[in-house]
Design a protein around this motif. Structure first.
Motif, PDB file in Angstrom:
ATOM      1  N   ARG A  38      25.452   4.086   8.011  1.00 20.24           N
ATOM      2  CA  ARG A  38      26.763   4.620   7.646  1.00 20.24           C
ATOM      3  C   ARG A  38      27.869   3.940   8.475  1.00 20.24           C
ATOM      4  O   ARG A  38      28.915   3.572   7.944  1.00 20.24           O
ATOM      5  CB  ARG A  38      26.779   6.131   7.868  1.00 20.24           C
ATOM      6  N   LEU A  39      27.617   3.745   9.748  1.00 15.69           N
ATOM      7  CA  LEU A  39      28.592   3.078  10.603  1.00 15.69           C
ATOM      8  C   LEU A  39      28.787   1.626  10.191  1.00 15.69           C
ATOM      9  O   LEU A  39      29.911   1.121  10.118  1.00 15.69           O
ATOM     10  CB  LEU A  39      28.141   3.159  12.063  1.00 15.69           C
ATOM     11  N   LEU A  40      27.693   0.941   9.904  1.00 12.06           N
ATOM     12  CA  LEU A  40      27.763  -0.462   9.502  1.00 12.06           C
ATOM     13  C   LEU A  40      28.502  -0.620   8.174  1.00 12.06           C
ATOM     14  O   LEU A  40      29.284  -1.565   7.998  1.00 12.06           O
ATOM     15  CB  LEU A  40      26.362  -1.055   9.403  1.00 12.06           C
ATOM     16  N   ARG A  41      28.267   0.292   7.255  1.00 14.14           N
ATOM     17  CA  ARG A  41      28.952   0.218   5.965  1.00 14.14           C
ATOM     18  C   ARG A  41      30.464   0.383   6.141  1.00 14.14           C
ATOM     19  O   ARG A  41      31.252  -0.303   5.491  1.00 14.14           O
ATOM     20  CB  ARG A  41      28.403   1.285   5.019  1.00 14.14           C
ATOM     21  N   THR A  42      30.861   1.307   7.011  1.00 15.42           N
ATOM     22  CA  THR A  42      32.299   1.506   7.264  1.00 15.42           C
ATOM     23  C   THR A  42      32.920   0.249   7.859  1.00 15.42           C
ATOM     24  O   THR A  42      33.991  -0.195   7.425  1.00 15.42           O
ATOM     25  CB  THR A  42      32.508   2.689   8.217  1.00 15.42           C
ATOM     26  N   LEU A  43      32.251  -0.342   8.848  1.00 15.10           N
ATOM     27  CA  LEU A  43      32.751  -1.575   9.453  1.00 15.10           C
ATOM     28  C   LEU A  43      32.776  -2.713   8.434  1.00 15.10           C
ATOM     29  O   LEU A  43      33.684  -3.555   8.436  1.00 15.10           O
ATOM     30  CB  LEU A  43      31.887  -1.954  10.657  1.00 15.10           C
ATOM     31  N   HIS A  44      31.776  -2.731   7.551  1.00 12.09           N
ATOM     32  CA  HIS A  44      31.701  -3.768   6.520  1.00 12.09           C
ATOM     33  C   HIS A  44      32.868  -3.642   5.542  1.00 12.09           C
ATOM     34  O   HIS A  44      33.472  -4.643   5.124  1.00 12.09           O
ATOM     35  CB  HIS A  44      30.363  -3.674   5.783  1.00 12.09           C
ATOM     36  N   GLU A  45      33.205  -2.412   5.186  1.00 12.00           N
ATOM     37  CA  GLU A  45      34.312  -2.183   4.257  1.00 12.00           C
ATOM     38  C   GLU A  45      35.632  -2.699   4.809  1.00 12.00           C
ATOM     39  O   GLU A  45      36.514  -3.118   4.058  1.00 12.00           O
ATOM     40  CB  GLU A  45      34.428  -0.687   3.947  1.00 12.00           C
ATOM     41  N   HIS A  46      35.772  -2.681   6.122  1.00 10.70           N
ATOM     42  CA  HIS A  46      37.001  -3.155   6.759  1.00 10.70           C
ATOM     43  C   HIS A  46      36.911  -4.624   7.177  1.00 10.70           C
ATOM     44  O   HIS A  46      37.847  -5.143   7.811  1.00 10.70           O
ATOM     45  CB  HIS A  46      37.321  -2.291   7.986  1.00 10.70           C
TER      46      HIS A  46
END
Length: 258
Positions: A38-46
């Motif tokens: 979940r954290l990686l996906r958020t960072l990936h989105e940005h």
């Protein structure tokens, strides 16, 4: 700082060491894989991290773009000025800030002495490359091939008997400045003016600017000015930390012999 933000930010220095898979990230954070994902996906989105075809994650291009934009928008003069003014207030002497641009070293800030005797220097004015203390610091930080190529191209005016005489002497002086981390001009440009200088460094350790304290012999002797070197170095270090956004270490006394 919230735990979620703290964990997300902890991923960035991990990936700075090289690509890592989901399991490695989860293990490093001490969380379940679903939380790490979940954290990686958020960072990936940005755009701050990027998932490779092998399913490992690395730092994203957006992070580098933000870092570059931040560096380009840093104004060393604005950051340094309060520190320069404070040093001037403590010592009473002229304080300069200089940078290396397009083959010249230029003054970009100056805080005048409180004494009646003033120095003839002004913002935007190039300094004498072969004798000025700020120039020695900025040029000493160049890679050795660049230093040597520059030294052989320069003229060596004999402003005073203490001026640097030739390329060999200049290179030796730059080597000394590079090793000791500070520089002086003791009557090399004007016999009656002495100067001590220290470097301002960016986050990568490179010298981005140099600051100095200068005074005429009628105000203080060269030895008295050299005694201010610890203050000058501490001021330069404080500016460096503000400029690079790093936390300064506990204050330690700096000696001229260091």
């Amino acid at each position: 700082m919230s735990q979620t933000v703290d964990r997300a930010l902890s991923i960035l220095p991990l990936l700075a060491q090289g690509p890592a898979d989901l399991g490695q990230v989860a293990d490093r954070l001490g969380v379940h894989k679903s939380t790490a994902l979940r954290l990686l996906r958020t960072l990936h989105e940005h755009g701050l991290v990027y998932r490779q075809q092998d399913q490992r994650y690395r730092l994203g291009a957006r992070l580098f773009a933000l870092a570059q934009e931040a560096v380009e928008n840093l104004d060393v003069r604005e950051i340094a000025h309060p520190h320069l003014a404070a040093l001037n207030d403590r010592t009473g002497h002229t304080v300069h800030l200089a940078v290396h641009e397009d083959g010249e070293v230029l003054y970009i800030d100056k805080v005048e002495s409180r004494y009646p005797v003033r120095m003839y220097s002004r913002i935007g004015k190039p300094v004498a490359l072969t004798v000025a203390a700020v120039a020695k610091l900025l040029l000493a930080d160049l890679p050795e091939p660049e230093r040597r190529a520059l030294a052989v191209k320069l003229d060596y005016p004999r402003y005073t008997p203490r001026s640097t005489p030739d390329a060999a002497a200049f290179l030796q002086e730059l080597a000394t400045v590079r090793e000791q981390g500070w520089a002086t001009d003791l009557g090399g440009h004007e016999e009656s003016i002495n100067c001590v200088a220290a470097p301002i460094r960016g986050a990568d350790g490179r010298v981005v600017a140099a600051m100095s304290v200068s005074a005429p012999n009628v105000v203080v002797t060269a030895e008295e000015l050299l005694a201010l070197l610890p203050q000058v170095r501490r001021t330069a270090e404080a500016i460096s930390h503000d400029y690079s956004g790093t936390t300064p270490p506990k204050e330690t006394e700096v000696s001229v012999d260091e």
